[in-house]
Write a protein that holds these residues in place. Structure first.
Motif, short mmCIF file in Angstrom:
data_model
loop_
_atom_site.label_atom_id
_atom_site.label_comp_id
_atom_site.label_asym_id
_atom_site.label_seq_id
_atom_site.Cartn_x
_atom_site.Cartn_y
_atom_site.Cartn_z
N TRP A 21 0.83 -1.22 0.00
CA TRP A 21 0.00 0.00 0.00
C TRP A 21 0.86 1.27 0.00
CZ3 TRP A 21 -3.81 -1.86 4.44
CH2 TRP A 21 -4.68 -2.83 3.91
N GLY A 22 2.18 1.12 0.00
CA GLY A 22 3.08 2.28 -0.04
C GLY A 22 2.88 3.22 1.14
N LEU A 23 2.68 2.66 2.34
CA LEU A 23 2.35 3.51 3.49
C LEU A 23 3.57 4.17 4.11
CD1 LEU A 23 -0.25 1.14 5.24
CD2 LEU A 23 -0.71 3.01 3.65
N GLY A 24 4.74 3.58 3.92
CA GLY A 24 5.98 4.15 4.43
C GLY A 24 6.04 4.28 5.94
N ARG A 25 5.35 3.40 6.64
CA ARG A 25 5.37 3.46 8.12
C ARG A 25 6.66 2.84 8.66
NH1 ARG A 25 2.26 7.38 9.75
NH2 ARG A 25 0.97 7.66 7.91
N SER A 26 7.13 3.36 9.81
CA SER A 26 8.38 2.87 10.37
C SER A 26 8.16 1.55 11.10
CB SER A 26 8.92 3.89 11.38
OG SER A 26 8.04 3.93 12.49
N MET A 27 9.25 0.86 11.38
CA MET A 27 9.16 -0.40 12.12
C MET A 27 8.53 -0.15 13.50
SD MET A 27 9.68 -3.43 11.43
CE MET A 27 10.46 -4.97 11.72
N ASP A 28 8.88 0.97 14.13
CA ASP A 28 8.31 1.27 15.45
C ASP A 28 6.79 1.42 15.38
OD1 ASP A 28 10.69 1.15 16.70
OD2 ASP A 28 10.93 3.31 17.03
N GLU A 29 6.33 2.12 14.35
CA GLU A 29 4.88 2.30 14.20
C GLU A 29 4.19 0.95 13.96
OE1 GLU A 29 4.13 6.64 12.17
OE2 GLU A 29 5.38 5.24 11.04
N LEU A 30 4.84 0.13 13.13
CA LEU A 30 4.23 -1.15 12.78
C LEU A 30 4.25 -2.14 13.95
CD1 LEU A 30 5.68 -1.54 9.18
CD2 LEU A 30 3.34 -0.88 9.79
N THR A 31 5.36 -2.15 14.72
CA THR A 31 5.39 -3.09 15.86
C THR A 31 4.40 -2.64 16.95
OG1 THR A 31 7.36 -1.98 16.73
CG2 THR A 31 7.73 -4.04 15.53
N ALA A 32 4.17 -1.34 17.05
CA ALA A 32 3.18 -0.87 18.04
C ALA A 32 1.79 -1.39 17.66
CB ALA A 32 3.18 0.66 18.11
N LEU A 33 1.48 -1.39 16.36
CA LEU A 33 0.19 -1.98 15.94
C LEU A 33 0.19 -3.48 16.21
CD1 LEU A 33 -0.84 -0.55 12.44
CD2 LEU A 33 -1.62 0.14 14.70
N GLY A 34 1.32 -4.12 15.90
CA GLY A 34 1.44 -5.57 16.10
C GLY A 34 1.16 -5.96 17.54
N ALA A 35 1.69 -5.17 18.49
CA ALA A 35 1.51 -5.48 19.92
C ALA A 35 0.04 -5.48 20.30
CB ALA A 35 2.29 -4.48 20.77
N ARG A 36 -0.78 -4.70 19.55
CA ARG A 36 -2.22 -4.68 19.85
C ARG A 36 -2.90 -5.97 19.41
NH1 ARG A 36 -3.89 1.06 17.45
NH2 ARG A 36 -5.98 0.14 17.61
N LEU A 37 -2.29 -6.66 18.45
CA LEU A 37 -2.88 -7.91 17.95
C LEU A 37 -2.47 -9.12 18.79
CD1 LEU A 37 -2.15 -7.19 14.21
CD2 LEU A 37 -4.43 -7.28 15.23
N GLY A 38 -1.27 -9.07 19.35
CA GLY A 38 -0.78 -10.21 20.14
C GLY A 38 0.62 -9.94 20.62
N SER A 39 0.95 -10.49 21.79
CA SER A 39 2.24 -10.21 22.42
C SER A 39 3.43 -10.67 21.59
CB SER A 39 2.31 -10.88 23.78
OG SER A 39 1.23 -10.45 24.57
N ASP A 40 3.24 -11.74 20.79
CA ASP A 40 4.37 -12.28 20.01
C ASP A 40 4.52 -11.60 18.66
OD1 ASP A 40 4.95 -14.13 21.96
OD2 ASP A 40 3.99 -15.82 20.95
N VAL A 41 3.56 -10.76 18.26
CA VAL A 41 3.59 -10.20 16.90
C VAL A 41 4.82 -9.30 16.69
CG1 VAL A 41 2.33 -8.85 15.17
CG2 VAL A 41 1.10 -10.44 16.65
N PRO A 42 5.17 -8.40 17.63
CA PRO A 42 6.37 -7.57 17.39
C PRO A 42 7.62 -8.43 17.18
CG PRO A 42 5.06 -6.62 19.15
CD PRO A 42 4.45 -7.97 18.84
N PHE A 43 7.79 -9.47 18.00
CA PHE A 43 8.97 -10.33 17.79
C PHE A 43 8.94 -10.94 16.39
CE2 PHE A 43 10.74 -14.55 17.35
CZ PHE A 43 12.08 -14.22 17.48
N CYS A 44 7.79 -11.43 15.98
CA CYS A 44 7.71 -12.07 14.66
C CYS A 44 8.04 -11.08 13.54
CB CYS A 44 6.32 -12.67 14.44
SG CYS A 44 5.97 -14.07 15.54
N MET A 45 7.82 -9.80 13.77
CA MET A 45 8.13 -8.79 12.74
C MET A 45 9.63 -8.57 12.62
SD MET A 45 5.11 -6.11 13.62
CE MET A 45 5.23 -5.16 12.13
N ILE A 46 10.35 -8.69 13.73
CA ILE A 46 11.79 -8.39 13.73
C ILE A 46 12.60 -9.67 13.56
CG2 ILE A 46 13.68 -7.38 15.09
CD1 ILE A 46 11.48 -5.58 16.40
N GLY A 47 12.27 -10.69 14.34
CA GLY A 47 12.89 -12.01 14.19
C GLY A 47 14.32 -12.08 14.70
#
Ligand code: ATP
Length: 286
Positions: A114-140
């Protein structure tokens, strides 16, 4: 079209430090990505549509991948849609963070599509709202996870080691496992410090000694076959076997890929109805 590999994880350590006011447990875990991954493909579409190759996995709003797309759209991508196809390779409700990893792949992939250009911090903050393991899965890679699992600190990477995974045919609810945790049932707690020192020493036997998962004290009494799988793996030649997350998957470190194949074959003969595969820890970056 964008393709993402949504990697599973194992816990090298999992300790529970206490119960928080918000109902979650305070944890300390060393998390490790593994090569076993779902394949998530994303294509522009009018609406959000999720398709999976597993009949038993819902493709509606209850799918974490759907919820990830919806949250990203509503926060940063008004009016966008996507066709999300998930080829499941990670067993369900296994303690391997399959759903979280799909959600992570969707957040990262749709940010690109979608060409949103969001930062990793912004995206992991959204991820944390979906589940505690989501931020880790984004970074690995190899990470220390604290808080309810969403607060991440980089630690030295473990490197690539062959593994065998064995999952008996039962799902374990993460919430039920944490709910059943009793601190007085735990004799020894693993520590992240000991594990990171062990990793830094590059001596894999120190890593084995530092491994520990306090949720084994909850899941194994309910599912004694988990202890039996650990024994069978080590008898077959694995160096160290432990339950991942809240289980029931047991992962075992072995010396070589050939050992992994041989031990997995032995496990298949012994446990014909279990899900068994060979994989490896992800290399990670120094
Ligand atoms: P964790 O280790 O993070 O607790 P898990 O590996 O034990 O996760 P998951 O496979 O993530 O468990 O799934 C737990 C439940 O979540 C499943 O039984 C399923 O109903 C639901 N779920 C929702 N979306 C997904 C998805 N995309 N993949 C797998 N499970 C999903």
């Amino acid at each position: 079209m964008i393709t993402k590999y949504a990697k599973a994880k194992v816990n090298l350590t999992l300790d529970i430090l206490g119960k928080r006011d918000d109902g979650y447990h305070e944890v300390e875990m060393i998390m490790q990505s593994i090569d076993l991954a779902d394949i998530v493909t994303l294509e522009d579409a009018e609406d959000i549509i999720v398709e999976t190759d597993l009949a038993e996995l819902a493709d509606d709003r209850t799918n974490l991948a759907y919820r990830a797309a919806e949250l990203l759209r509503d926060t940063y991508g008004k009016g966008r849609g996507a066709h999300i196809r998930i080829e499941k390779k990670i067993p369900l409700a296994a303690g391997l963070a399959g759903g979280s990893s799909d959600a992570a792949a969707v957040l990262l992939g749709l940010n690109e599509l979608w060409g949103l250009g969001r930062s990793m911090d912004e995206l992991t903050a959204l991820g944390a709202r979906l589940g505690s393991d989501v931020p880790f899965c984004m970074i690995g890679g190899t990470m220390l996870a604290t808080g309810r699992g969403e607060v991440l600190t980089k630690v030295p990477p473990l490197g690539a080691y062959p593994l065998v995974l064995v999952k008996p045919p039962l799902g374990v609810s993460t919430a039920a496992a944490y709910g059943g945790y009793r601190a007085d049932k735990v004799e020894t707690h693993p520590t992240a410090k000991r594990m990171t020192d062990a990793i830094a020493s590059k001596d894999i036997t120190c890593v084995y000694e530092a491994m520990g998962n306090v949720l084994e004290t909850v899941t194994i009494p309910l599912r004694p076959e988990i202890a039996e799988i650990k024994r069978a793996l080590e008898e077959a030649g694995a160096d160290k076997a432990m339950m991942s997350g809240s289980g029931p998957t047991v992962f075992a470190f072995v010396k070589t890929k050939e050992d992994a194949r041989r031990i997995a074959d032995k496990m298949r003969q012994k446990y014909s109805t279990y899900t068994i595969c060979t994989t490896a820890t992800c290399q990670g970056e120094e």
